[in-house]
Design an enzyme around this catalytic site. Structure first.
Site, PDB file in Angstrom:
ATOM      1  N   HIS A 140      23.153 -14.608 -40.112  1.00 40.07           N
ATOM      2  CA  HIS A 140      23.448 -15.366 -38.902  1.00 40.07           C
ATOM      3  C   HIS A 140      23.041 -14.593 -37.659  1.00 40.07           C
ATOM      4  O   HIS A 140      23.715 -13.653 -37.246  1.00 40.07           O
ATOM      5  CB  HIS A 140      24.965 -15.688 -38.881  1.00 40.07           C
ATOM      6  N   GLU A 147      25.254 -11.343 -38.333  1.00 37.68           N
ATOM      7  CA  GLU A 147      26.340 -11.391 -39.313  1.00 37.68           C
ATOM      8  C   GLU A 147      25.698 -11.634 -40.684  1.00 37.68           C
ATOM      9  O   GLU A 147      24.937 -12.591 -40.847  1.00 37.68           O
ATOM     10  CB  GLU A 147      27.316 -12.533 -38.987  1.00 37.68           C
ATOM     11  N   ASN A 202      32.429 -16.600 -34.196  1.00 39.18           N
ATOM     12  CA  ASN A 202      32.904 -17.946 -33.842  1.00 39.18           C
ATOM     13  C   ASN A 202      34.373 -18.152 -34.189  1.00 39.18           C
ATOM     14  O   ASN A 202      35.053 -18.966 -33.558  1.00 39.18           O
ATOM     15  CB  ASN A 202      32.041 -19.019 -34.516  1.00 39.18           C
TER      16      ASN A 202
HETATM   17  P1  NAD Z   1      16.815 -26.758 -33.832  1.00 40.64           P
HETATM   18  O1  NAD Z   1      17.139 -28.202 -33.930  1.00 40.64           O
HETATM   19  O2  NAD Z   1      16.362 -26.212 -32.522  1.00 40.64           O
HETATM   20  O3  NAD Z   1      15.685 -26.417 -34.900  1.00 40.64           O
HETATM   21  C1  NAD Z   1      15.679 -26.873 -36.219  1.00 40.64           C
HETATM   22  C2  NAD Z   1      14.240 -27.031 -36.673  1.00 40.64           C
HETATM   23  O4  NAD Z   1      14.235 -27.274 -38.061  1.00 40.64           O
HETATM   24  C3  NAD Z   1      13.547 -28.220 -36.009  1.00 40.64           C
HETATM   25  O5  NAD Z   1      12.329 -27.787 -35.458  1.00 40.64           O
HETATM   26  C4  NAD Z   1      13.317 -29.187 -37.172  1.00 40.64           C
HETATM   27  O6  NAD Z   1      12.132 -29.945 -37.038  1.00 40.64           O
HETATM   28  C5  NAD Z   1      13.236 -28.221 -38.318  1.00 40.64           C
HETATM   29  N1  NAD Z   1      13.423 -28.819 -39.636  1.00 40.64           N
HETATM   30  C6  NAD Z   1      14.051 -29.941 -40.000  1.00 40.64           C
HETATM   31  N2  NAD Z   1      13.968 -30.111 -41.336  1.00 40.64           N
HETATM   32  C7  NAD Z   1      13.247 -29.079 -41.822  1.00 40.64           C
HETATM   33  C8  NAD Z   1      12.783 -28.705 -43.110  1.00 40.64           C
HETATM   34  N3  NAD Z   1      13.052 -29.473 -44.169  1.00 40.64           N
HETATM   35  N4  NAD Z   1      12.066 -27.577 -43.220  1.00 40.64           N
HETATM   36  C9  NAD Z   1      11.789 -26.805 -42.141  1.00 40.64           C
HETATM   37  N5  NAD Z   1      12.203 -27.139 -40.900  1.00 40.64           N
HETATM   38  C10 NAD Z   1      12.910 -28.240 -40.740  1.00 40.64           C
HETATM   39  O7  NAD Z   1      18.078 -25.995 -34.376  1.00 40.64           O
HETATM   40  P2  NAD Z   1      18.534 -24.476 -34.083  1.00 40.64           P
HETATM   41  O8  NAD Z   1      19.393 -24.461 -32.873  1.00 40.64           O
HETATM   42  O9  NAD Z   1      17.354 -23.588 -34.161  1.00 40.64           O
HETATM   43  O10 NAD Z   1      19.499 -24.216 -35.313  1.00 40.64           O
HETATM   44  C11 NAD Z   1      18.999 -23.902 -36.596  1.00 40.64           C
HETATM   45  C12 NAD Z   1      20.108 -23.279 -37.416  1.00 40.64           C
HETATM   46  O11 NAD Z   1      20.557 -22.089 -36.761  1.00 40.64           O
HETATM   47  C13 NAD Z   1      21.339 -24.155 -37.579  1.00 40.64           C
HETATM   48  O12 NAD Z   1      21.863 -23.979 -38.854  1.00 40.64           O
HETATM   49  C14 NAD Z   1      22.292 -23.609 -36.514  1.00 40.64           C
HETATM   50  O13 NAD Z   1      23.639 -23.805 -36.828  1.00 40.64           O
HETATM   51  C15 NAD Z   1      21.957 -22.155 -36.538  1.00 40.64           C
HETATM   52  N6  NAD Z   1      22.249 -21.408 -35.301  1.00 40.64           N
HETATM   53  C16 NAD Z   1      21.995 -21.935 -34.076  1.00 40.64           C
HETATM   54  C17 NAD Z   1      22.271 -21.185 -32.946  1.00 40.64           C
HETATM   55  C18 NAD Z   1      21.952 -21.710 -31.574  1.00 40.64           C
HETATM   56  O14 NAD Z   1      22.477 -21.168 -30.586  1.00 40.64           O
HETATM   57  N7  NAD Z   1      21.101 -22.715 -31.433  1.00 40.64           N
HETATM   58  C19 NAD Z   1      22.816 -19.894 -33.060  1.00 40.64           C
HETATM   59  C20 NAD Z   1      23.046 -19.366 -34.339  1.00 40.64           C
HETATM   60  C21 NAD Z   1      22.763 -20.143 -35.453  1.00 40.64           C
END
Ligand code: NAD
Length: 656
Positions: free
Chosen positions: A144, A156, A195
């Site tokens: 994470h 993490e 979190n």
């Molecule tokens: P995001 O929506 O910005 O990006 C997700 C991406 O994944 C998109 O570009 C989407 O097109 C792509 N996607 C969808 N299906 C897919 C597949 N089958 N194969 C490959 N790519 C695919 O989301 P994010 O904010 O980057 O979050 C991604 C993960 O990270 C989540 O699990 C979220 O909980 C976690 N996260 C987010 C944050 C944050 O602050 N945004 C922080 C820590 C963890």
């Protein structure tokens, strides 16, 4: 598989997190396959990596070649099978939706090589549940990252129920190799560590306002200016996104029960699309209003006691469930949420008995499950604190600085708040004062080196957040005196002092460097006294000591312009004694301090005294010099110097 066997990392998802993680891995020299479901998505992620690398190069945090090399390490894919050829580790950063992730893993197991380790960057979904979607639950763990991955140091590393020791150890080693700090989450628990602390804190803040017990201004004033957290609780909520907080909270509510019931106010914010900064409005109005304009003088003791009690209770739960021990909780929250002190330490200092009393009173009054005292908190209180009873064994424990001994006779003070550019908090000032005393009193230490942790700053100045708490004039005068005296103590140390500067030396940070005897800086370092930009003036000795060093005209130019000056310019003006490059910096700084440490201690001490005494009064300086000369004649050190003068050997001074 060992870390040396990991060459290729596949990042699934090129969104906010995915492209950042890919950039981090590429910078560390890994071959990175970045995959998204559409050409335009993956191209967008790739373009963002390129933009970010160029920015780093512009700011001299990388050379142009390094930026180019990192970009060359990344290849964009839409075809999953191609993205998985020779892949050793997968980092999945697909949207936070179980069904989507399920599709991702179903597709992935069809094409992934057998040895590949899977990790997920999920913020809240169970790692165990995700691992069970695959054919290799023991080769699966959470990884994470925090947003933005390039800047945030914490990762993490989460152990699912099936994760093998080998997997978790390898992923921790990988996180370190990516230049991050891993903290192990020993149990797959909703919210993991950071979190689990932040989300209930934001929820409680919201309940306090919901129940009419305090206003948003009072809660945020208390969190920011009294508890010293980097942001007000509502300000933080708006920054993170109220939808994200609610999402994690609902999951905690579902799995862990009513203690995590979301406050109706938070729910209605999300229903009204008031998600925070990203929609222009949340608890504060960022478009038509002034944003998070938090008063410094609306601090409420009740709010503080209640939020500390909540933090103590949640910390207790994490310890009780063996998610992490107190020191790991503190490390994670300091790195992941920029808390100046971790929650366990903060609550120990505030008193766990008092936290229990506060919770019990609130529970009796409201009957709410979130005030039920956790066994973990009761146990810690019985043992005298999360860290046990505070023992006074003479050993000073530092939080905001580190004291190290990199070479014989050299004591090093490292300003250690890299997540906050080593800005100087009141706690850092106090610890610095103790550290200078400690090193100056230590006969084994013959030179002090001061540096900043991390790779961005020596120190970017006073920590404006915690200082804003002293917005009344009397406190501010005290604060200025305190800083002047603390830095002055370094200037007056009996041993020579070197400031090793890599990155920003601004405001109070530059005033600290001014108090060293010599300064060594990397070429990329930037100097300045930006106080005029805030309508202030340098308050920790800058109006006096800088002129002594480089002359009044140059000092006025620096202070009046409030501009940044590069290291070359500062060398030309005599502020920087030695320039070095980034790669040699550590070694050169220690070597310079070690060279000074090898000098004659008594002569060094007296020379400093005489030079400082002569600043305002040359007669006094000359007098000091004459007496010192008399004192040094006939010392063992002088005889040693005279004897070795005729030989090839270096003198060995003993301070006698
Ligand atoms: P995001 O929506 O910005 O990006 C997700 C991406 O994944 C998109 O570009 C989407 O097109 C792509 N996607 C969808 N299906 C897919 C597949 N089958 N194969 C490959 N790519 C695919 O989301 P994010 O904010 O980057 O979050 C991604 C993960 O990270 C989540 O699990 C979220 O909980 C976690 N996260 C987010 C944050 C944050 O602050 N945004 C922080 C820590 C963890």
């Amino acid at each position: 598989m060992e870390l040396e066997d990991v060459d290729t990392i596949t990042v699934l998802g090129a969104g906010t997190m995915g492209h950042g993680i890919a950039e981090v891995a590429a910078l560390a020299g890994y071959t990175v396959n970045l995959r998204d479901i559409k050409e335009e998505f993956v191209q967008d992620g790739y373009d963002q990596i390129e933009w970010s690398l160029n920015k780093l190069a512009e700011k001299d945090r990388l050379s142009e070649e390094e930026a180019e090399e990192a970009l060359d390490n990344v290849t964009a894919y839409v075809d999953l099978e191609e993205a998985m050829v020779e892949s050793d580790v997968v980092i999945e950063a697909a949207p936070e939706d179980f069904d989507i992730k399920q599709d991702v893993y179903e597709e992935l197991v069809e094409v992934a090589p057998e040895h590949t380790i899977f990790t997920s960057n999920t913020s809240s979904i169970s790692i165990t549940d995700l691992s069970e979607l695959t054919d290799r639950p023991e080769q699966f763990c959470g990884m994470h990252f925090f947003n933005p991955p390039v800047r945030m140091e914490l990762v993490e590393v989460i152990r699912g129920e099936h994760t093998s020791d080998e997997t978790i150890e390898l992923i921790e080693a990988l996180a370190e190799d990516l230049d991050k700090t891993p903290v192990r989450v020993r149990k797959d628990d909703p919210g993991f560590i950071v979190n689990s602390i932040l989300v209930p804190l934001m929820n409680e803040a919201s309940w306090i306002v919901e129940l009419g017990d305090a206003s948003i201004a009072e809660v945020d004033s208390t969190t920011k200016y009294d508890m010293g957290l980097p942001m007000g609780a509502f300000e933080l909520g708006d920054q993170v996104g109220n939808d994200i907080t609610l999402h994690v909270l609902e999951y905690m509510h579902e799995v862990l029960g009513d203690a995590y019931e979301p406050s109706p106010q938070l729910v209605s914010k999300v229903e009204n699309d008031e998600l925070g900064k990203k929609t222009g409005k949340g608890f504060y109005d960022y478009e038509d209003g002034d944003g998070a304009d938090i008063p410094t003088d609306a601090i409420s003791e009740d709010v503080r006691d209640r939020l500390i009690a909540l933090l103590a209770n949640e910390t207790g739960k994490l310890v009780e469930k063996e998610v992490a021990p107190p020191k790991d909780i503190d490390k994670a929250v300091k790195l992941g949420a920029a808390f100046p002190k971790g929650p366990a330490k903060l609550c120990d200092e505030a008193g766990l008995e008092k936290a229990i009393e506060t919770l019990e009173a609130l529970h009796e009054e409201t009957g709410a499950a979130r005030y039920e005292v956790s066994d973990g908190l009761r146990d810690a209180a019985e043992e005298g604190g999360f860290y046990g009873p505070s023992e006074d064994d003479g050993e000073i424990e530092f939080e905001a600085i580190r004291v190290e001994y990199p070479e014989e006779m050299v004591g090093q003070i490292v300003l250690d708040r890299p997540q906050a550019l080593n800005t100087v908090s009141p706690a850092m000032l106090e610890e610095f004062d103790q550290a200078v005393d400690m090193l100056d009193d230590d006969d084994e230490v013959r030179a002090i080196l001061v540096t900043g942790a991390g790779d961005r700053a020596f120190s970017a100045g006073a920590d404006a957040m915690s200082m804003a708490g002293s917005a009344n004039p009397i406190d501010a005068v005290e604060l200025a005196r305190n800083g002047q005296e603390t830095w002055g103590k370094l200037e007056d140390a009996s041993v020579p002092v070197v400031a090793g500067i890599d990155g920003f030396a601004l405001g109070g940070g530059m005033e600290l460097a001014t108090c060293a005897d010599l300064r060594i800086a990397t070429e990329r370092s930037e100097f300045g006294q930006p106080e005029f930009n805030l309508g202030l003036l340098p308050g920790w000795g800058g109006t006096q000591r800088l002129s002594n060093l480089i002359g009044e005209s140059r000092a006025k130019q620096i202070i009046f312009s409030a501009d940044r000056y590069d290291a070359e310019q500062m060398q030309e003006w005599g502020f920087v004694n030695h320039l070095t490059d980034k790669d040699d910096f550590e070694e050169d700084a220690v070597e310079l301090a070690a060279d000074l440490a090898a000098g004659p201690p008594l002569a060094m001490e007296y020379a400093k005294k005489a030079m400082h005494a002569g600043r305002d009064d040359i007669e006094a300086g000359l007098e000091t010099e004459a007496f010192a000369f008399g004192h040094l004649i006939g010392t063992d050190d002088m005889m040693e110097g005279v004897t070795k003068l005729q030989s090839d050997e270096d003198p060995e001074f003993e301070g006698k």
